[in-house]
Design a protein around this motif. Structure first.
Motif, PDB file in Angstrom:
ATOM      1  N   GLY A   1     -10.392   9.970   1.937  1.00 46.53           N
ATOM      2  CA  GLY A   1      -9.679   8.743   1.569  1.00 46.53           C
ATOM      3  C   GLY A   1      -9.478   8.808   0.067  1.00 46.53           C
ATOM      4  N   HIS A   2      -8.557   8.013  -0.485  1.00 45.41           N
ATOM      5  CA  HIS A   2      -8.411   8.060  -1.953  1.00 45.41           C
ATOM      6  C   HIS A   2      -8.934   6.785  -2.596  1.00 45.41           C
ATOM      7  N   MET A   3      -9.794   6.987  -3.608  1.00 40.13           N
ATOM      8  CA  MET A   3     -10.420   5.833  -4.276  1.00 40.13           C
ATOM      9  C   MET A   3      -9.481   5.200  -5.291  1.00 40.13           C
TER      10      MET A   3
ATOM     11  N   ASN B   1      -6.662  -2.300   0.626  1.00 39.40           N
ATOM     12  CA  ASN B   1      -6.228  -1.523   1.792  1.00 39.40           C
ATOM     13  C   ASN B   1      -5.783  -0.120   1.398  1.00 39.40           C
ATOM     14  N   ASP B   2      -5.095  -0.009   0.256  1.00 38.62           N
ATOM     15  CA  ASP B   2      -4.576   1.287  -0.240  1.00 38.62           C
ATOM     16  C   ASP B   2      -5.316   1.689  -1.499  1.00 38.62           C
ATOM     17  N   ASP B   3      -6.363   2.444  -1.426  1.00 37.96           N
ATOM     18  CA  ASP B   3      -6.872   2.957  -0.167  1.00 37.96           C
ATOM     19  C   ASP B   3      -8.362   2.617  -0.071  1.00 37.96           C
ATOM     20  N   GLY B   4      -8.660   1.321  -0.370  1.00 35.65           N
ATOM     21  CA  GLY B   4     -10.030   0.880  -0.124  1.00 35.65           C
ATOM     22  C   GLY B   4     -10.409   1.099   1.334  1.00 35.65           C
TER      23      GLY B   4
ATOM     24  N   GLY C   1      -6.466  10.330  -8.087  1.00 38.24           N
ATOM     25  CA  GLY C   1      -5.159  10.904  -8.408  1.00 38.24           C
ATOM     26  C   GLY C   1      -4.161  10.974  -7.285  1.00 38.24           C
ATOM     27  N   GLU C   2      -4.408  10.272  -6.158  1.00 42.05           N
ATOM     28  CA  GLU C   2      -3.416  10.309  -5.074  1.00 42.05           C
ATOM     29  C   GLU C   2      -2.099   9.714  -5.560  1.00 42.05           C
ATOM     30  N   GLU C   3      -2.189   8.536  -6.155  1.00 37.46           N
ATOM     31  CA  GLU C   3      -0.960   7.838  -6.583  1.00 37.46           C
ATOM     32  C   GLU C   3      -0.282   8.578  -7.738  1.00 37.46           C
ATOM     33  N   GLN C   4      -1.058   9.397  -8.467  1.00 41.32           N
ATOM     34  CA  GLN C   4      -0.506  10.145  -9.596  1.00 41.32           C
ATOM     35  C   GLN C   4       0.140  11.450  -9.127  1.00 41.32           C
TER      36      GLN C   4
ATOM     37  N   ASN D   1      -7.356   9.607   5.651  1.00 39.00           N
ATOM     38  CA  ASN D   1      -7.217   8.187   5.972  1.00 39.00           C
ATOM     39  C   ASN D   1      -6.627   7.445   4.790  1.00 39.00           C
ATOM     40  N   ASP D   2      -5.460   6.875   4.988  1.00 37.79           N
ATOM     41  CA  ASP D   2      -4.794   6.204   3.880  1.00 37.79           C
ATOM     42  C   ASP D   2      -4.018   5.001   4.419  1.00 37.79           C
ATOM     43  N   ILE D   3      -4.483   3.805   4.073  1.00 39.84           N
ATOM     44  CA  ILE D   3      -3.872   2.532   4.490  1.00 39.84           C
ATOM     45  C   ILE D   3      -4.106   2.323   5.999  1.00 39.84           C
ATOM     46  N   MET D   4      -5.264   1.805   6.340  1.00 41.82           N
ATOM     47  CA  MET D   4      -5.592   1.709   7.764  1.00 41.82           C
ATOM     48  C   MET D   4      -6.337   0.429   8.144  1.00 41.82           C
TER      49      MET D   4
HETATM   50 ZN   LIG Z   1      -2.537   5.423  -0.439  1.00 41.15          ZN
END
Ligand SMILES: [Zn+2]
Length: 448
Positions: free
Chosen positions: A132-134, A152-155, A184-187, A212-215
């Motif tokens: 998942g991305h923090m 949610n994204d991406d808690g 760094g997912e969003e980057q 897992n991203d946005i679930m």
């Molecule tokens: Zn995300």
């Protein structure tokens, strides 16, 4: 414990095929029960409290920013490790990242929090990875100071990874499981790229990646759909990796729908629906949402089987939005918009898959379809699994137009002769343990 027998495959419309039932493994069933909506909610509350987790945000403030967030995740993993008899170890795996003229405008210390639950079988080199991305973002991905809750994204994905680690660290598995929360997912998928490149370079035997991203939200913006009984799993069709090398064979055998990622997606659906009640795992036949990206892709591009797991409907009022009210609409990725019961099921769906894979034997080796003679039989043979205790093998069969396997035929042998023509069906073979834990399926190569 009482074993519950459940049907996992829909009855095939032809009378050729009988229904197959598979047992639930009581240990996995117990772990699934331990997944707690309260526990998941508490992780997300803590994550949101860091104000922002933008990858460019401060790493010096003990209470705010991505530095504080990653230290906290590490401390939680270290807490879980106490239950593991020394098998779970956690680190912040860092690298420096220079300004790239895109979404990084200053040198940063990029850090993934990686918890590794070491397998108990020294001969078993397999690794299963859940991610998942923090990090998160506001309307502008470069805004590193304003509040970005990222519930949610991406808690949601981060909390799912942590909850899997909490429960699974108290159990032992022959294969290794890596629980990773990346930055760094969003980057630009930076943390996942760092990890996937390292795994490729060091030849890690990663057999599956669940990203897992946005679930954790059950509704759509604009169209007002509410649905907490379905979860999407995205998988690529034609493999990104070495397509030039394998493209000819894929076309010749019609295997456009049988790549590693697609096989993993089918597996995730079958096992997820076996263990999690009131959850339908919906396969989407694309690598990701339309023109959008995610952390599974760097793994896919390095030749690993990786899929993306995302809620059925996304709400764009709450995604990549500054927290604000406009024309009566509340924008922002806030906890109040989440459905923790839905997220519990989606977390359990990850857990049962990781557990089933890591408990199961390794895949059968050198699976081949015999083509020495023209025949209406299909003759398959293979060599036994390299590791794990194998009760036998399932031969999987489906029509060429069927999205899922329609038949699981058990055999204790390493060969089978079936009265179904290879012209008309797809086949694969998976190993299975005494408790019904299956390996990933292997599509037969041509054997002359
Ligand atoms: Zn995300």
């Amino acid at each position: 414990m009482k074993k519950i027998s459940i049907a996992v495959l829909v009855l095939f419309h032809s009378t050729l095929f009988a229904q197959t039932t598979v047992q639930r493994d009581p240990e996995i069933e117990q772990m699934v029960k331990e997944v707690s909506a309260d526990s998941i909610q508490s992780y997300i509350k803590s994550l949101v409290a860091f104000g922002t987790r933008n990858t460019l945000s401060t790493q010096k403030d003990p209470k705010r920013g991505i530095g504080a967030a990653r230290n906290w995740i590490l401390s939680r993993f270290n807490q879980f490790a106490k239950n593991s008899g020394g098998r779970l170890t956690a680190i912040i795996d860092t690298t420096t990242y220079a300004p790239d003229g895109k979404r990084v405008d200053t040198a940063i210390n990029l850090g993934n929090v990686v918890a590794t639950l070491k397998g108990t079988d020294p001969n078993d080199k397999r690794i299963f990875l859940v991610s998942g991305h923090m990090d998160n973002m506001r309307t502008s991905v470069m805004d590193r100071t304003g509040d970005a809750p990222g519930a949610n994204d991406d808690g949601s994905g981060t909390a799912a990874v942590m909850e899997c680690a909490r429960i699974m660290s108290g159990h032992s598995f022959p294969a290794t499981i890596i629980f990773i929360t990346v930055a760094g997912e969003e980057q630009g998928l930076l943390g996942a790229t760092f990890m996937a490149n390292k795994a490729k370079k060091e030849n890690w035997n990663i057999e599956a990646v669940l990203n897992n991203d946005i679930m954790g939200s059950n509704n759509s913006s604009e169209t007002n759909i509410i649905d907490n009984t379905r979860i999407r799993v995205f998988s690529e069709g034609l493999p990104a990796y070495e397509l030039d090398k394998n493209g000819k064979m894929i076309r010749q055998l019609g295997l456009e729908n049988d790549g590693k990622a697609r096989q993993l997606a089918r597996y995730v659906k079958e096992v997820g629906e076996r263990y999690v009640d009131n959850l339908n795992v919906v396969m989407v036949y694309r690598n990701d949402r339309f023109l959008r990206g995610g952390d599974h892709t760097p793994y896919v591009e390095n030749g690993f089987a990786a899929v993306r797991i995302t809620e059925m409907n996304e709400n764009y009022y709450h995604q990549h939005q500054n927290v604000r009210k406009e024309n009566g609409i509340q924008y922002g990725d806030l906890m109040e918009f989440m459905d923790f019961e839905y997220l519990r099921k989606n977390t359990a769906m990850n857990l049962c898959n990781l557990a089933n894979l890591a408990k199961g034997p390794s895949m059968p080796q050198e699976v081949k379809v015999d083509v020495k003679n023209l025949t209406n039989y299909t003759i398959l043979n293979w060599k036994q699994s390299a590791s794990g205790k194998t009760k036998g093998y399932y031969v999987l069969v489906r029509e060429t137009t069927s999205p899922t396997w329609q038949k699981k035929i058990f055999t204790a042998d390493t060969n089978i002769k079936l009265p179904y023509s290879k012209d008309n069906y797809f086949f694969a073979v998976q190993s299975v343990s005494e408790n019904g834990n299956e390996s990933l399926p292997v599509v037969p190569a041509v054997g002359r």
